[in-house]
Design a protein around this motif. Structure first.
Motif, PDB file in Angstrom:
ATOM      1  N   ALA A  41      -6.536  18.901   8.158  1.00 31.83           N
ATOM      2  CA  ALA A  41      -7.037  17.653   7.579  1.00 31.83           C
ATOM      3  C   ALA A  41      -5.831  16.808   7.198  1.00 31.83           C
ATOM      4  CB  ALA A  41      -7.907  17.927   6.356  1.00 31.83           C
ATOM      5  N   GLY A  42      -5.999  15.489   7.297  1.00 31.13           N
ATOM      6  CA  GLY A  42      -4.855  14.642   7.001  1.00 31.13           C
ATOM      7  C   GLY A  42      -5.231  13.190   6.810  1.00 31.13           C
ATOM      8  N   PHE A  73      -8.771  11.949   8.294  1.00 30.69           N
ATOM      9  CA  PHE A  73      -9.253  12.621   9.506  1.00 30.69           C
ATOM     10  C   PHE A  73      -9.221  14.131   9.290  1.00 30.69           C
ATOM     11  CE2 PHE A  73      -4.659  12.267  10.068  1.00 30.69           C
ATOM     12  CZ  PHE A  73      -4.295  13.532  10.509  1.00 30.69           C
ATOM     13  N   GLY A  74      -9.918  14.847  10.132  1.00 29.94           N
ATOM     14  CA  GLY A  74      -9.913  16.304  10.100  1.00 29.94           C
ATOM     15  C   GLY A  74     -10.374  16.851  11.432  1.00 29.94           C
ATOM     16  N   GLY A  75      -9.941  18.053  11.754  1.00 30.70           N
ATOM     17  CA  GLY A  75     -10.331  18.623  13.042  1.00 30.70           C
ATOM     18  C   GLY A  75      -9.787  20.018  13.232  1.00 30.70           C
ATOM     19  N   LEU A  76      -9.593  20.375  14.481  1.00 32.51           N
ATOM     20  CA  LEU A  76      -9.136  21.720  14.817  1.00 32.51           C
ATOM     21  C   LEU A  76      -8.012  21.650  15.831  1.00 32.51           C
ATOM     22  CD1 LEU A  76     -10.526  22.368  17.842  1.00 32.51           C
ATOM     23  CD2 LEU A  76     -12.554  22.573  16.418  1.00 32.51           C
ATOM     24  N   GLN A  96      -9.410  15.485  16.608  1.00 28.77           N
ATOM     25  CA  GLN A  96      -9.612  15.023  15.241  1.00 28.77           C
ATOM     26  C   GLN A  96     -10.788  14.043  15.167  1.00 28.77           C
ATOM     27  OE1 GLN A  96      -7.626  16.497  13.103  1.00 28.77           O
ATOM     28  NE2 GLN A  96      -6.347  17.367  14.730  1.00 28.77           N
ATOM     29  N   PHE A  97     -11.616  14.228  14.164  1.00 26.92           N
ATOM     30  CA  PHE A  97     -12.670  13.268  13.841  1.00 26.92           C
ATOM     31  C   PHE A  97     -12.151  12.413  12.685  1.00 26.92           C
ATOM     32  CE2 PHE A  97     -14.611  16.989  15.708  1.00 26.92           C
ATOM     33  CZ  PHE A  97     -15.381  16.420  16.709  1.00 26.92           C
ATOM     34  N   ALA A  98     -12.214  11.087  12.854  1.00 25.32           N
ATOM     35  CA  ALA A  98     -11.449  10.220  11.962  1.00 25.32           C
ATOM     36  C   ALA A  98     -12.276   9.048  11.441  1.00 25.32           C
ATOM     37  CB  ALA A  98     -10.221   9.683  12.703  1.00 25.32           C
ATOM     38  N   ASP A  99     -11.766   8.486  10.361  1.00 26.59           N
ATOM     39  CA  ASP A  99     -12.264   7.219   9.816  1.00 26.59           C
ATOM     40  C   ASP A  99     -11.025   6.388   9.478  1.00 26.59           C
ATOM     41  OD1 ASP A  99     -13.841   5.203   8.835  1.00 26.59           O
ATOM     42  OD2 ASP A  99     -14.221   6.180   6.902  1.00 26.59           O
ATOM     43  N   ILE A 100     -10.299   6.012  10.523  1.00 26.74           N
ATOM     44  CA  ILE A 100      -9.064   5.257  10.387  1.00 26.74           C
ATOM     45  C   ILE A 100      -9.356   3.830  10.833  1.00 26.74           C
ATOM     46  CG2 ILE A 100      -6.658   5.077  11.145  1.00 26.74           C
ATOM     47  CD1 ILE A 100      -6.725   8.081  11.690  1.00 26.74           C
ATOM     48  N   ASP A 101      -9.369   2.890   9.906  1.00 26.57           N
ATOM     49  CA  ASP A 101      -9.823   1.553  10.262  1.00 26.57           C
ATOM     50  C   ASP A 101      -9.243   0.485   9.332  1.00 26.57           C
ATOM     51  OD1 ASP A 101     -11.207   1.905   7.901  1.00 26.57           O
ATOM     52  OD2 ASP A 101     -13.159   2.106   8.830  1.00 26.57           O
ATOM     53  N   ASP A 102      -9.510  -0.755   9.682  1.00 25.26           N
ATOM     54  CA  ASP A 102      -9.194  -1.905   8.845  1.00 25.26           C
ATOM     55  C   ASP A 102      -9.968  -3.099   9.388  1.00 25.26           C
ATOM     56  OD1 ASP A 102      -8.042  -3.300   6.750  1.00 25.26           O
ATOM     57  OD2 ASP A 102      -6.300  -3.915   7.927  1.00 25.26           O
ATOM     58  N   ASP A 103     -10.155  -4.102   8.559  1.00 26.54           N
ATOM     59  CA  ASP A 103     -10.815  -5.327   9.006  1.00 26.54           C
ATOM     60  C   ASP A 103     -10.307  -6.495   8.175  1.00 26.54           C
ATOM     61  OD1 ASP A 103     -12.768  -5.917   6.666  1.00 26.54           O
ATOM     62  OD2 ASP A 103     -13.184  -3.822   7.162  1.00 26.54           O
ATOM     63  N   ASP A 122     -12.340   6.386  15.556  1.00 23.99           N
ATOM     64  CA  ASP A 122     -13.273   7.396  15.047  1.00 23.99           C
ATOM     65  C   ASP A 122     -12.980   8.806  15.545  1.00 23.99           C
ATOM     66  OD1 ASP A 122     -14.060   6.872  17.632  1.00 23.99           O
ATOM     67  OD2 ASP A 122     -16.089   6.238  17.110  1.00 23.99           O
ATOM     68  N   PHE A 123     -12.208   8.955  16.595  1.00 22.70           N
ATOM     69  CA  PHE A 123     -11.693  10.271  16.958  1.00 22.70           C
ATOM     70  C   PHE A 123     -10.461  10.110  17.837  1.00 22.70           C
ATOM     71  CE2 PHE A 123     -15.076   9.336  20.032  1.00 22.70           C
ATOM     72  CZ  PHE A 123     -14.478   9.604  21.257  1.00 22.70           C
ATOM     73  N   PHE A 124      -9.575  11.121  17.770  1.00 25.26           N
ATOM     74  CA  PHE A 124      -8.372  11.121  18.590  1.00 25.26           C
ATOM     75  C   PHE A 124      -7.916  12.555  18.813  1.00 25.26           C
ATOM     76  CE2 PHE A 124      -6.720  11.101  14.277  1.00 25.26           C
ATOM     77  CZ  PHE A 124      -5.574  11.876  14.318  1.00 25.26           C
TER      78      PHE A 124
END
Length: 241
Positions: A41-42, A73-76, A96-103, A122-124
């Motif tokens: 997780a990070g 984000f977090g993943g395996l 990784q499943f993520a919520d990395i955003d801006d607007d 949303d994922f990377f």
């Protein structure tokens, strides 16, 4: 007295191999070789997408706004190591499943032009080589390879006459990952790690066609350059088997 000294000498001589064997067992170094699987997780941060808009035909506008993506984000991850002496070489992949955003909300630029926009990852994932130096249970390593991310990007502009254009892209972007970290083996199977990666996703032109109030195309276009790269820090746990 001589018999006592002889007996003590025999005990010492016979016991020395056993003591030495115990000492070798205690001093056995950790073996990092093999397959492993883990969770992490990070936090992603440091995105610096400076939004500019280029009209065709027309003028070019810079510094309209910024999309500085950040979020958790977090993943395996899974990988394989080969250790030779203190040197370690390996491969690792992660998802990784993520919520990395801006607007940014509506901003005015130029002669009564307005714009709003957003960028969302949303994922990377990455597929990387690892190389490092192991000191028993401590591993220091560098890593680098391929990266990809699903980027949902949208900038909407309204011209002074009311015509609108949507510059949008919702695609998987390819790039590279580079960084390093440290990992510590708790026992023969479990380890914990801390890692930094830069996810470089390059740049891409995103173009939208202008439409008037009735929805008809006007023949003009607007283009912006998407630059969705970002930094990451993460902690994780691995199980070696």
């Amino acid at each position: 007295m001589k018999r006592l000294l002889l007996s003590v000498s025999m005990v010492v001589l016979l016991g020395t191999p056993v003591i030495a064997a115990d000492m070798v067992d205690v001093a056995t170094v950790h073996d990092w070789s093999g397959l492993y699987l883990g969770l992490n997780a990070g936090y992603g941060f440091g995105g610096d997408d400076a939004v500019g808009i280029d009209y065709d035909p027309g003028a070019a506008y810079t510094d309209v706004a910024n999309l500085d993506v950040s979020g958790f984000f977090g993943g395996l991850q899974a990988g394989w190591n080969l250790q030779h002496g203190n040197w370690l070489f390996g491969v690792e992949g992660d998802l990784q499943f993520a919520d990395i955003d801006d607007d940014f909300g509506e901003t005015i630029y130029g002669p009564d032009h307005r714009a709003s926009g957003s960028s969302d990852i949303d994922f990377f994932g990455t597929a990387r080589l690892r190389g490092g130096w192991a000191i028993d249970r401590l591993l220091i390593y560098g890593t680098g390879g391929l990266a990809w991310a699903n980027v949902d990007y949208d900038v909407r502009t309204v011209a002074a006459n009311g015509d609108t254009a949507n510059m949008s892209s919702d695609n998987i972007e390819l790039g590279y990952a580079i960084g390093g970290g440290a990992e510590f083996a708790i026992d023969e199977s479990w380890s914990v790690k801390a890692e930094y990666l830069y996810i470089g996703l390059g740049s891409e032109d995103v173009t939208g066609s202008f439409r008037n109030g009735a929805g008809a195309l006007t023949g003009a276009t607007a283009t912006t350059v998407m630059t969705p790269s970002f930094h990451t820090v993460r902690i994780g746990v691995n199980w070696q088997f």
